[in-house]
Scaffold this active site. Structure first.
Site, mmCIF file in Angstrom:
data_model
loop_
_atom_site.group_PDB
_atom_site.id
_atom_site.type_symbol
_atom_site.label_atom_id
_atom_site.label_comp_id
_atom_site.label_asym_id
_atom_site.label_seq_id
_atom_site.Cartn_x
_atom_site.Cartn_y
_atom_site.Cartn_z
ATOM 1 N N PRO A 1 0.785 -1.231 0.000
ATOM 2 C CA PRO A 1 0.000 0.000 0.000
ATOM 3 C C PRO A 1 0.818 1.282 0.000
ATOM 4 C CG PRO A 1 -0.104 -1.087 2.141
ATOM 5 C CD PRO A 1 0.540 -2.061 1.185
ATOM 6 N N ASN A 2 0.314 2.217 -0.790
ATOM 7 C CA ASN A 2 0.812 3.593 -0.901
ATOM 8 C C ASN A 2 2.108 3.722 -1.693
ATOM 9 O OD1 ASN A 2 -1.319 4.852 0.674
ATOM 10 N ND2 ASN A 2 -0.429 3.789 2.422
ATOM 11 N N ARG B 1 5.348 12.382 -2.966
ATOM 12 C CA ARG B 1 5.374 12.904 -1.594
ATOM 13 C C ARG B 1 6.462 12.210 -0.783
ATOM 14 N NH1 ARG B 1 -0.566 11.623 -1.301
ATOM 15 N NH2 ARG B 1 -1.086 12.758 -3.189
ATOM 16 N N TYR C 1 11.474 8.476 1.287
ATOM 17 C CA TYR C 1 11.389 7.393 0.302
ATOM 18 C C TYR C 1 12.105 7.687 -1.020
ATOM 19 C CZ TYR C 1 7.920 5.698 3.589
ATOM 20 O OH TYR C 1 7.289 5.257 4.732
ATOM 21 N N ASN D 1 7.977 -5.866 -1.206
ATOM 22 C CA ASN D 1 7.890 -4.719 -0.309
ATOM 23 C C ASN D 1 6.420 -4.610 0.088
ATOM 24 O OD1 ASN D 1 7.864 -2.372 1.137
ATOM 25 N ND2 ASN D 1 8.985 -1.152 -0.386
ATOM 26 N N ALA E 1 3.375 -1.017 4.710
ATOM 27 C CA ALA E 1 2.906 -1.016 6.108
ATOM 28 C C ALA E 1 2.418 -2.396 6.562
ATOM 29 C CB ALA E 1 1.806 0.020 6.284
ATOM 30 N N GLU F 1 12.689 -9.737 1.199
ATOM 31 C CA GLU F 1 11.957 -8.578 1.727
ATOM 32 C C GLU F 1 12.769 -7.311 1.454
ATOM 33 O OE1 GLU F 1 11.247 -8.938 5.934
ATOM 34 O OE2 GLU F 1 10.510 -6.874 6.109
ATOM 35 N N HIS G 1 12.817 -2.914 1.701
ATOM 36 C CA HIS G 1 12.252 -1.625 2.118
ATOM 37 C C HIS G 1 13.153 -0.518 1.610
ATOM 38 C CE1 HIS G 1 9.361 -3.629 4.601
ATOM 39 N NE2 HIS G 1 10.339 -4.384 5.074
ATOM 40 N N ARG H 1 13.774 4.211 12.150
ATOM 41 C CA ARG H 1 12.520 4.969 12.183
ATOM 42 C C ARG H 1 11.706 4.615 13.444
ATOM 43 N NH1 ARG H 1 9.584 4.612 6.621
ATOM 44 N NH2 ARG H 1 8.504 6.380 7.571
HETATM 45 O O1 CA2 Z 1 10.620 1.797 3.413
HETATM 46 C C1 CA2 Z 1 9.766 1.104 2.854
HETATM 47 O O2 CA2 Z 1 9.894 0.644 1.721
HETATM 48 C C2 CA2 Z 1 8.448 0.833 3.579
HETATM 49 O O3 CA2 Z 1 8.042 -0.487 3.257
HETATM 50 C C3 CA2 Z 1 7.453 1.854 3.041
HETATM 51 C C4 CA2 Z 1 6.102 1.825 3.762
HETATM 52 C C5 CA2 Z 1 6.289 1.867 5.269
HETATM 53 O O4 CA2 Z 1 5.038 1.702 5.908
HETATM 54 C C6 CA2 Z 1 7.244 0.805 5.763
HETATM 55 O O5 CA2 Z 1 7.419 0.960 7.156
HETATM 56 C C7 CA2 Z 1 8.588 0.931 5.086
HETATM 57 C C8 CA2 Z 1 5.244 3.012 3.340
HETATM 58 C C9 CA2 Z 1 5.045 3.171 1.866
HETATM 59 C C10 CA2 Z 1 4.360 4.480 1.640
HETATM 60 O O6 CA2 Z 1 4.941 5.102 0.528
HETATM 61 C C11 CA2 Z 1 4.732 6.419 0.342
HETATM 62 C C12 CA2 Z 1 5.381 6.997 -0.713
HETATM 63 C C13 CA2 Z 1 5.227 8.342 -0.956
HETATM 64 C C14 CA2 Z 1 4.389 9.102 -0.144
HETATM 65 C C15 CA2 Z 1 3.738 8.520 0.895
HETATM 66 C C16 CA2 Z 1 3.900 7.160 1.143
#
Ligand code: CA2
Length: 147
Positions: free
Chosen positions: A11-12, A19, A24, A75, A78, A99, A101, A108
């Site tokens: 997700p996301n 953003r 990221y 990946n 969340a 896996e 990230h 974090r």
């Molecule tokens: O660091 C990573 O790849 C994560 O898997 C990214 C997840 C986060 O919940 C994990 O703890 C670590 C979040 C992805 C959300 O991606 C966004 C990208 C741009 C703007 C907002 C969110």
């Protein structure tokens, strides 16, 4: 024989590049897909690259590609930190799962320090941004060569 990997994104991650670049990076998911395809081509590995915001769909894809592919780069975003269903799906398949990230989750918030996936994955790559996906291709290619 040509090998095939799946790269599954949770997700996301479709928001990448738009953003939170400090956390990221500024590379979009489409650009990451291209980086993965370019690297996989060097090893003659085909890539099935997907993203979903839906937990059950990710479970379905892990089951499906766990039998149709030679390995998975995952990946789960969340869901990494919440999903026993994804843990069980990864544990149930034969294909190796790496896996990935983008961010260093250990640097974090505390709630990102635990992963339901790490103990059933063959390995974890985190903190290298988009390049982590490329490193994961290298890792999976070397595993598949050894088999
Ligand atoms: O660091 C990573 O790849 C994560 O898997 C990214 C997840 C986060 O919940 C994990 O703890 C670590 C979040 C992805 C959300 O991606 C966004 C990208 C741009 C703007 C907002 C969110």
């Amino acid at each position: 024989m040509t090998k095939k990997i799946a790269v599954l994104n949770g997700p996301n991650l479709n928001l990448l590049g738009s953003r939170e670049p400090d956390t990221y990076g500024s590379t979009t998911l489409d650009e990451i897909q291209q980086m993965v395809v370019d690297q996989s081509n060097k090893y003659q590995i085909d890539v099935d690259f997907r993203q979903t915001n839906i937990e059950g769909e990710l479970v379905d894809w892990i089951q499906e590609t766990g039998s149709s592919c030679d390995g998975i780069i995952l990946n789960a975003a969340a869901y990494t930190h919440t999903s026993i269903a994804i843990h069980d799906a990864v544990a149930a398949i034969g294909a190796p799962v790496i896996e990935v990230h983008l961010s260093n989750v250990f640097a974090r918030e505390e709630y990102r320090h635990h992963s339901y996936i790490s103990d059933v994955a063959v390995g974890v790559i985190c903190g290298f941004g988009a390049n982590g996906y490329v490193l994961a291709v290298d890792a999976i290619a070397s595993m598949l060569r050894a088999n």
